[in-house]
Design a protein around this motif. Sequence first.
Motif, PDB file in Angstrom:
ATOM      1  N   GLN A   1       1.080  -1.300   0.146  1.00  0.00           N
ATOM      2  CA  GLN A   1      -0.056  -0.098  -0.115  1.00  0.00           C
ATOM      3  C   GLN A   1       1.045   1.078   0.153  1.00  0.00           C
ATOM      4  OE1 GLN A   1      -2.137  -1.135   3.348  1.00  0.00           O
ATOM      5  NE2 GLN A   1      -3.993  -1.363   2.280  1.00  0.00           N
TER       6      GLN A   1
ATOM      7  N   GLN B   1       2.253   1.702  -3.596  1.00  0.00           N
ATOM      8  CA  GLN B   1       1.194   1.987  -4.754  1.00  0.00           C
ATOM      9  C   GLN B   1       1.317   3.080  -5.646  1.00  0.00           C
ATOM     10  OE1 GLN B   1      -2.940   1.131  -3.946  1.00  0.00           O
ATOM     11  NE2 GLN B   1      -2.686   1.551  -1.858  1.00  0.00           N
ATOM     12  N   HIS B   2       1.665   4.181  -4.888  1.00  0.00           N
ATOM     13  CA  HIS B   2       1.927   5.497  -5.697  1.00  0.00           C
ATOM     14  C   HIS B   2       2.803   5.331  -6.696  1.00  0.00           C
ATOM     15  CE1 HIS B   2       5.416   5.811  -2.788  1.00  0.00           C
ATOM     16  NE2 HIS B   2       5.706   6.768  -3.680  1.00  0.00           N
ATOM     17  N   LEU B   3       3.932   4.169  -6.708  1.00  0.00           N
ATOM     18  CA  LEU B   3       4.688   4.100  -7.842  1.00  0.00           C
ATOM     19  C   LEU B   3       4.240   3.540  -9.059  1.00  0.00           C
ATOM     20  CD1 LEU B   3       7.622   2.668  -5.359  1.00  0.00           C
ATOM     21  CD2 LEU B   3       7.512   5.220  -6.402  1.00  0.00           C
TER      22      LEU B   3
ATOM     23  N   SER C   1      -0.797   4.867 -13.603  1.00  0.00           N
ATOM     24  CA  SER C   1      -2.157   4.496 -14.008  1.00  0.00           C
ATOM     25  C   SER C   1      -1.829   3.392 -14.924  1.00  0.00           C
ATOM     26  CB  SER C   1      -2.763   5.769 -14.639  1.00  0.00           C
ATOM     27  OG  SER C   1      -1.853   6.472 -15.587  1.00  0.00           O
TER      28      SER C   1
ATOM     29  N   ALA D   1      -1.659  -1.119 -12.912  1.00  0.00           N
ATOM     30  CA  ALA D   1      -1.774  -0.441 -11.795  1.00  0.00           C
ATOM     31  C   ALA D   1      -3.017  -0.760 -11.380  1.00  0.00           C
ATOM     32  CB  ALA D   1      -1.431   1.029 -12.163  1.00  0.00           C
TER      33      ALA D   1
ATOM     34  N   ARG E   1      -3.587  -2.329  -7.623  1.00  0.00           N
ATOM     35  CA  ARG E   1      -4.536  -1.812  -6.554  1.00  0.00           C
ATOM     36  C   ARG E   1      -5.760  -2.671  -6.030  1.00  0.00           C
ATOM     37  NH1 ARG E   1      -3.162   2.764  -9.853  1.00  0.00           N
ATOM     38  NH2 ARG E   1      -1.654   3.941  -8.527  1.00  0.00           N
TER      39      ARG E   1
END
Length: 169
Positions: A117, A120-122, A125, A129, A133
């Motif tokens: 978590q 996950q910004h890595l 889109s 991705a 997520r």
Amino acid sequence: MTGWDAIRAAIEMTLRGEREQGGRAMAACWDVTGEADDAQRCVLAHYLADVQGDLDAEVEWDERALASYVRVGDGDLAEIGIPSARGLAPSLHLNLGDGYLRQGRLAEARVQLEAGQLAQHLLGSGGYAELVREGLDRLAAKIEAAGAAMATPATPVPSAAAPLGGTMT
């Protein structure tokens, strides 16, 4: 050291549904990698985990993938279409966390979920991705359910020695 072409071919075989043959090809690639081939070992172990028929073996490969990952440079996977290796971290944590949960290792599963978590910004889109997520969300729900099940006291079962609704005389 084996080349990325051989690794890609072995992985593609597996993804086409030729699981056994692809697994053997990936294992052969693994056998010719060296300790310093962290990028290749990370990718191979990540996919080798998926072809294991045994949960313990699957988790061992997921652990190998993550152990190799920590030594992979951010640009080391560009040759296989992954511009930033950092984007692989959430998937590695997801897979390992799921394996730990299925082994009943709830605390370790939580650690991997949290790491996934946080990373996950890595992901950026796109379809991959979103897939990762959603996997992290499902893992969180499974861990929550498993934790709740462990925290719920068992309903007492009447003893066979005592009749229902009364005491033994």
